[in-house]
Design a protein around this motif. Structure first.
Motif, PDB file in Angstrom:
ATOM      1  N   GLY A 101       0.805  -1.219   0.000  1.00 20.60           N
ATOM      2  CA  GLY A 101       0.000   0.000   0.000  1.00 20.60           C
ATOM      3  C   GLY A 101       0.834   1.264   0.000  1.00 20.60           C
ATOM      4  N   THR A 104       2.849   1.815  -3.446  1.00 25.55           N
ATOM      5  CA  THR A 104       2.032   2.265  -4.573  1.00 25.55           C
ATOM      6  C   THR A 104       1.268   3.551  -4.269  1.00 25.55           C
ATOM      7  N   ILE A 106      -1.215   3.879  -2.486  1.00 22.94           N
ATOM      8  CA  ILE A 106      -2.633   3.619  -2.209  1.00 22.94           C
ATOM      9  C   ILE A 106      -2.941   3.931  -0.752  1.00 22.94           C
ATOM     10  N   ILE A 462      -7.371   5.711  -5.838  1.00 26.64           N
ATOM     11  CA  ILE A 462      -7.270   4.376  -5.237  1.00 26.64           C
ATOM     12  C   ILE A 462      -7.661   3.306  -6.251  1.00 26.64           C
ATOM     13  N   ARG A 465      -5.062   2.883  -9.152  1.00 26.96           N
ATOM     14  CA  ARG A 465      -3.846   2.153  -8.792  1.00 26.96           C
ATOM     15  C   ARG A 465      -4.132   0.670  -8.556  1.00 26.96           C
ATOM     16  N   LEU A 466      -5.307   0.353  -8.032  1.00 34.61           N
ATOM     17  CA  LEU A 466      -5.669  -1.057  -7.866  1.00 34.61           C
ATOM     18  C   LEU A 466      -5.800  -1.750  -9.219  1.00 34.61           C
TER      19      LEU A 466
END
Length: 735
Positions: A101, A104, A106, A462, A465-466
């Protein structure tokens, strides 16, 4: 018009032999060739290294002194070079605070999301927290025991750096006399000189009062002043007791407990405002394992049942042990297995409330009193942490294990942060989800119209990026997976996903075998991500052996024809079909099918087996596996299916413990049969062998030792009295 191609002329880095190459803009280029043919020398040590060197030279002299001087590659000229970014296949680092997390970003957006639209709940009763009125705060203060002396404080600085001399002078002009600075009460006329680089807490003392109904009006005035000065928050500090935080904005309507308003800092496990105070934001801590601490259940406490304590000799401590055991109708001579589970827990970990104690004096009289008992193990754990004695740490270390934090249970955050929910989930709950589950959660998340508007930007980042992590085949990773547990290939694909999300244009990306460790099922998703990076206006150079990558590439540059001194030449440059037709290319021979990896006509049969029974570690579901001995076995499966959990976390850890006498802790399983057929276990992982410049293949493999011995036995060496150390460049006599 000026060419936008990278043109390299006369490259001679390592084994490259005056190689000339031209790489047009906006292409996915694959560098191929046998191992050691010069692919990485061209991609990383020439193109990327020159790009980095030019970037550093463009900086100011002040900035360059921190970066050092980069060596110019051995090349005649490189033109058309754009900014270069290297995504190498290396571990993500050893910092346990770094997670998927955080790598990245996130997690950064999750902190903002929970701070803005999260619903705070009471840490004591779980009731949603709302605002508290001024009269409600006064009633809360008057609920203290009658006659309690206390101070009303306004917190105006919390965990911030600075000297604050101007603030102290301004408070004096407003008529305030005292303040509490970093826990110490001072007069504002005699304020200390604060260190500007250290975080400080400053609370202004509004008034000193007594909890009596007749002081209600004066308490109300102090509350008004404190709320006005600190913008809605105040502290009630009794003379004998802990501070009580009261907020006009956030307090529990059921139990009256107040909380600080959520902020992004509250959800950071790297800062004091959000980290769990017990494990300091790591999620794990070293503590004594109760099974190791009490190995013999038939012994009593008096007989030394608690191994690190031994047979107790201190009479004062023993009367505390007796007080705890008396609560459960036991004594010091009761066998451990007959003590109730709660009694064992209280004896080892302590009792929160005061307990009744009886101290027998030497004259026979009994002194009855109350006291708090912290437990047998916590003081020993503290001694292990603080001791500088190697013998003490070795003795106590035999009973220590690293496990989840007892307070946050691995969530890393303090209770206030864990009590803020979105869609019924806390931030640690979301971080424990896999990338795929987190994407589904946010895709289905229903918010009110106002909260949807507030959270729109954070949710967009979010989810984006996921999706990038899904595209590179990392759907099985959880967001709280720590960096040290990631393989080199996983770390590289995480960095690739971050670069795709950054949206850079006009950059030359250099990647080192991004498909390594990736199941063929996910290969197309990775290649789609690389093509998306190319289509955004970037040049992508991939050093790769994977056939699918070669066929999807716009161009293949094949180096060879052999390794080392036999390579370093440009064999063929073109599409994969042109490479396949080349007679001089080893890569082309395998692409066209002229050469193949032969399948053995007969295979060895196993006579002995190694059986792992009841494996339940991580995602393994009570698996039983039989592994043949004396043959080469391959354990396969899609990424995240449990291969490493079975072989690395269970089998290797158990064999290292049983055969090598290592202090390891295998994953959850019942038993491993057939260990008696082995004598040792060796793990060969993806970790680099070291970074010291004194190490080379000869020293690492041990081949240099016999060579030095051979030279020391020569006639001339004997005449001169040279020993083997004389031929070592690591000792004074030889280097």
């Amino acid at each position: 018009m000026e060419s936008r191609s990278i043109v390299v002329k006369g490259a001679r880095v390592h084994n490259l032999q005056n190689v000339d190459i031209e790489l047009p803009e906006g292409e996915l280029v694959c560098f191929t060739g046998v191992s050691g043919s010069g692919k990485s020398s061209m991609a990383f040590d020439t193109i990327y290294a020159e790009g980095q060197r030019r970037y550093v030279e463009s900086l100011s002299a002040y900035a360059r002194q921190f970066l050092g001087q980069l060596e110019k590659p051995d090349v005649d000229s490189i033109t058309g070079l754009s900014p270069t970014v290297s995504i190498e296949q290396k571990a993500a680092g050893r910092n346990p605070r770094s997670t998927v997390g955080t790598m990245t970003e996130i997690y950064d957006y999750l902190r903002v999301l929970f701070a803005r639209v999260g619903e705070p709940h009471c840490v004591a009763c779980g009731t949603p927290i709302g605002s508290q009125t001024r009269d409600g705060i006064v009633d809360r203060i008057l609920s203290l025991p009658k006659g309690t002396r206390f101070s009303v404080l306004a917190p105006i600085v919390q965990g911030r750096k600075g000297e604050y001399q101007d603030l102290f002078e301004d408070l004096q002009r407003q008529g305030y006399i005292r303040a509490r600075v970093d826990g110490r009460t001072v007069l504002l006329t005699q304020t200390p000189n604060l260190e500007r680089h250290i975080r400080h807490d400053i609370e202004v003392i509004i008034d000193r009062l007594v909890a009596k109904p007749e002081f209600r009006a004066r308490i109300g005035e102090a509350v008004d002043s404190a709320l006005r000065l600190s913008e809605g928050t105040l502290l009630v500090s009794p003379e004998d007791g802990e501070d009580l935080l009261v907020s006009a904005r956030f307090s529990c309507p059921s139990c009256g407990l107040s909380a600080t308003p959520p902020s992004p800092q509250l959800f950071s496990f790297n800062g004091p405002q959000g980290m769990c105070p017990t494990c300091r934001g790591i999620g794990k801590h070293v503590r004594m394992d109760e099974r190791l601490a009490v190995p013999h259940l038939e012994k009593s406490v008096a007989q030394g049942a608690v191994a690190p304590l031994g047979v107790p000799r201190n009479r004062w401590k023993m009367h505390y042990y007796e007080g705890v055991l008396r609560r459960h109708k036991c004594d010091l001579d009761t066998p451990w297995k007959k003590i109730p589970a709660r009694g064992r827990r209280e004896l080892l970990r302590g009792v929160k409330a005061r307990i009744e104690l009886e101290w027998k004096r030497r004259n026979g009289s009994i002194y009855r009193h109350q006291g708090r008992f912290e437990g047998i193990l916590p003081p020993l754990e503290q001694r292990y942490v603080e001791s500088a004695s190697g013998s003490v740490r070795k003795r106590l270390g035999a009973y220590m294990l690293e496990g989840p934090c007892s307070d946050c249970e691995g969530a890393r955050l303090k209770s206030e942060a864990r009590s803020v929910l979105i869609g019924g989930k806390s931030l640690p709950d979301v971080a424990r989800m896999t990338v795929e589950d987190a994407h589904e959660f946010f895709a289905d998340l229903a918010l009110s119209e106002t909260n949807q508007t507030i959270a729109e930007d954070a949710l967009k980042e979010i989810c984006g990026r996921l999706v990038f992590l899904l595209d590179v085949g990392l759907n099985y990773l959880s967001l709280d997976r720590t960096a040290p547990t990631l393989s080199g290939g996983e770390s590289q694909r995480i960095r690739l996903a971050s670069q795709i999300g950054s949206g850079l244009v006009g950059v030359t990306y250099v990647l080192d075998e991004p498909s390594i460790g990736l199941h063929h099922r996910d290969n197309n998703r990775l290649l789609d991500a690389l093509c998306r990076l190319r289509d955004a206006g970037n040049r992508v150079i991939v050093v790769e052996h994977d056939e699918d990558t070669m066929r999807r590439a716009d161009r293949i540059v094949d180096f060879g024809p052999g390794p080392g001194q036999l390579g370093g030449q440009l064999v063929v440059d073109g599409t994969w079909k042109q490479v396949a037709r080349s007679k001089a290319s080893v890569t082309g021979a395998y692409l066209s099918g002229r050469c193949k990896i032969g399948v053995p006509l007969s295979r060895r049969t196993a006579e002995k087996w190694l059986t792992i029974r009841g494996a339940q570690h991580n995602n393994l579901q009570n698996v039983t596996v039989k592994l043949p001995l004396s043959v080469m076995s391959c354990v396969t499966g899609v990424s995240g299916s449990g291969k490493s959990s079975l072989i690395t976390d269970i089998l290797h850890e158990a064999l290292a413990r049983d055969l090598n006498r290592a202090e390891t802790h295998p994953g959850d399983h019942k038993v491993i049969d057939g260990v008696e057929n082995l004598d040792k276990v060796i793990e060969i992982d993806q970790q680099p062998i070291g970074r010291t410049p004194r190490s080379n293949p000869a020293t690492y493999t041990g081949a240099f030792g016999p060579i030095r011995t051979l030279y020391s036995e020569l006639a001339e060496s004997r005449v001169r009295g040279y020993k083997a150390g004389r031929f070592s460049f690591n000792v004074k006599g030889g280097r």
